[in-house]
Design a protein around this motif. Structure first.
Motif, PDB file in Angstrom:
ATOM      1  N   MET A   1       0.845  -1.194   0.000  1.00  0.00           N
ATOM      2  CA  MET A   1       0.000   0.000   0.000  1.00  0.00           C
ATOM      3  C   MET A   1       0.886   1.251   0.000  1.00  0.00           C
ATOM      4  O   MET A   1       1.825   1.358   0.783  1.00  0.00           O
ATOM      5  CB  MET A   1      -0.923  -0.006   1.224  1.00  0.00           C
ATOM      6  N   GLN A   2       0.569   2.206  -0.854  1.00  0.00           N
ATOM      7  CA  GLN A   2       1.387   3.409  -0.993  1.00  0.00           C
ATOM      8  C   GLN A   2       1.196   4.353   0.189  1.00  0.00           C
ATOM      9  O   GLN A   2       0.078   4.565   0.656  1.00  0.00           O
ATOM     10  CB  GLN A   2       1.027   4.137  -2.289  1.00  0.00           C
ATOM     11  N   HIS A   3       2.306   4.904   0.681  1.00  0.00           N
ATOM     12  CA  HIS A   3       2.221   5.876   1.770  1.00  0.00           C
ATOM     13  C   HIS A   3       1.520   7.142   1.275  1.00  0.00           C
ATOM     14  O   HIS A   3       1.679   7.550   0.118  1.00  0.00           O
ATOM     15  CB  HIS A   3       3.626   6.209   2.267  1.00  0.00           C
ATOM     16  N   PHE A   4       0.747   7.759   2.171  1.00  0.00           N
ATOM     17  CA  PHE A   4      -0.035   8.934   1.774  1.00  0.00           C
ATOM     18  C   PHE A   4       0.845  10.047   1.212  1.00  0.00           C
ATOM     19  O   PHE A   4       0.500  10.682   0.215  1.00  0.00           O
ATOM     20  CB  PHE A   4      -0.826   9.455   2.976  1.00  0.00           C
ATOM     21  N   LEU A   5       2.007  10.292   1.832  1.00  0.00           N
ATOM     22  CA  LEU A   5       2.866  11.381   1.377  1.00  0.00           C
ATOM     23  C   LEU A   5       3.428  11.150  -0.021  1.00  0.00           C
ATOM     24  O   LEU A   5       3.861  12.096  -0.681  1.00  0.00           O
ATOM     25  CB  LEU A   5       4.014  11.596   2.371  1.00  0.00           C
ATOM     26  N   LEU A   6       3.421   9.893  -0.481  1.00  0.00           N
ATOM     27  CA  LEU A   6       3.905   9.583  -1.821  1.00  0.00           C
ATOM     28  C   LEU A   6       2.807   9.659  -2.873  1.00  0.00           C
ATOM     29  O   LEU A   6       3.086   9.577  -4.068  1.00  0.00           O
ATOM     30  CB  LEU A   6       4.524   8.176  -1.840  1.00  0.00           C
ATOM     31  N   SER A   7       1.572   9.822  -2.447  1.00  0.00           N
ATOM     32  CA  SER A   7       0.449   9.837  -3.379  1.00  0.00           C
ATOM     33  C   SER A   7       0.207  11.233  -3.934  1.00  0.00           C
ATOM     34  O   SER A   7       0.612  12.244  -3.357  1.00  0.00           O
ATOM     35  CB  SER A   7      -0.820   9.340  -2.674  1.00  0.00           C
ATOM     36  N   ALA A   8      -0.509  11.281  -5.063  1.00  0.00           N
ATOM     37  CA  ALA A   8      -0.850  12.564  -5.674  1.00  0.00           C
ATOM     38  C   ALA A   8      -1.813  13.349  -4.803  1.00  0.00           C
ATOM     39  O   ALA A   8      -1.837  14.587  -4.850  1.00  0.00           O
ATOM     40  CB  ALA A   8      -1.461  12.327  -7.055  1.00  0.00           C
TER      41      ALA A   8
END
Length: 316
Positions: A1-8
């Protein structure tokens, strides 16, 4: 699962956007944050009957004839930075996951270190106003940690004092006590000893709240007022439903800010840095554009800072 800070989703405002929007658009952003209904109100007498001096970006009160700007009477009163630079400084400030040094802000905006230092602390003061009057309930984790008071070890090993004793401390060591509501707010306080946190918990945490703490003996008093769970960190970090991992998460952010960003956060400014990291923890899954808006709104309702207005002039 992608970390929030790495998401658009975490990136909704950038410095490029701020500088492209121009001075007029930045001015309108501050004006709408202060007066959402569009009607300027005099900060001196509170009169809503005013008119705009468009050539100077100022307003004049019909009642007391006082001239004022968008930032008059706020924490940004007497500012000299343009509205574009001010908004850019806020974006730079919120983009630092573990804080941003005043030196970096001064280089990014090409302003004096003094300007960046005072502006950063004004933003921290505005952020701290959000926590005033808060009372925690539900499930709350409490913990404490010590900062400052470091004494550089002697060169010769035989001359070095045991760092666990008071001989190896400067007397400037302070304790940060954190109270963290799970899926809620975080409150921080600075004192001389962690044991002072017992009285602070009684003041800022509702009776009947479930409290989690470590095995330090001063937290024994919490059992009389709260349903209390204790965790012995020498045995486990989480055991039988008891843990203080969210409180430890806050201290991890504060320690990394101390070591990697600011290098020295003790003394009279420790409370401000602790409050900033509490704000960052509470809003860690909020997009940076919304974070910038929160800071601007807090600044626009904050009164003139009695601590930071004229800070360097008083020092002179």
């Amino acid at each position: 699962m992608q970390h929030f800070l790495l998401s658009a989703a975490a990136r909704t405002l950038s410095l490029k956007t701020v500088f492209k929007m121009g001075e007029d658009a930045a001015y309108e952003a501050f004006r709408m944050m202060r007066w959402p209904d569009g009607e300027a109100t005099c900060p001196r007498c509170g009169c809503a009957e005013t008119y705009s001096i468009t050539t100077r970006k100022r307003f004049k009160c019909v009642g007391c004839h006082h001239q004022f700007s968008v930032t008059s009477g706020t924490i940004f009163a007497s500012r000299k930075l343009s509205y574009t630079d001010l908004l850019a400084a806020i974006v730079i400030f919120v983009n630092g996951a573990k804080g941003v040094s005043a030196l970096q802000v001064s280089r990014d905006l090409d302003v004096q270190y003094k300007t960046a230092f005072v502006l950063s602390h004004k933003l921290r003061e505005a952020m701290a106003l959000e926590a005033q009057g808060r009372v925690l309930d539900g499930v709350v984790e409490v913990d404490g940690a010590y900062f400052g008071g470091y004494v550089k070890p002697a060169n010769i090993k035989s001359e070095r004092a045991d760092r666990r004793t008071r001989l190896a401390q400067s007397g400037k060591r302070q304790s940060v006590v954190v109270m963290r509501e799970r899926k809620g707010d975080t409150l921080t306080f600075v004192g001389t000893r962690e044991a002072e946190g017992v009285a602070l918990v009684a003041k800022h945490v509702e009776a009947g709240t479930v409290v989690h703490a470590d095995e330090a003996s001063h937290w024994d008093a919490l059992h009389a007022r709260y349903e209390t769970y204790r965790i012995n960190h020498s045995e486990a970090y989480s055991l039988n439903g008891a843990c203080t991992n969210q409180a430890e998460s806050f201290f991890s952010r504060l320690r990394r800010a101390e070591v990697g960003t600011h290098h020295h956060i003790a003394g009279p400014y420790l409370s401000a840095y602790a409050g900033e990291m509490a704000w960052r923890e509470d809003n860690r899954r909020v997009a940076n554009g919304e974070q910038a808006g929160m800071v601007v709104r807090s600044a626009m309702v904050s009164p003139v800072s009695r601590k930071w207005a004229g800070y360097w002039q008083r020092g002179a």
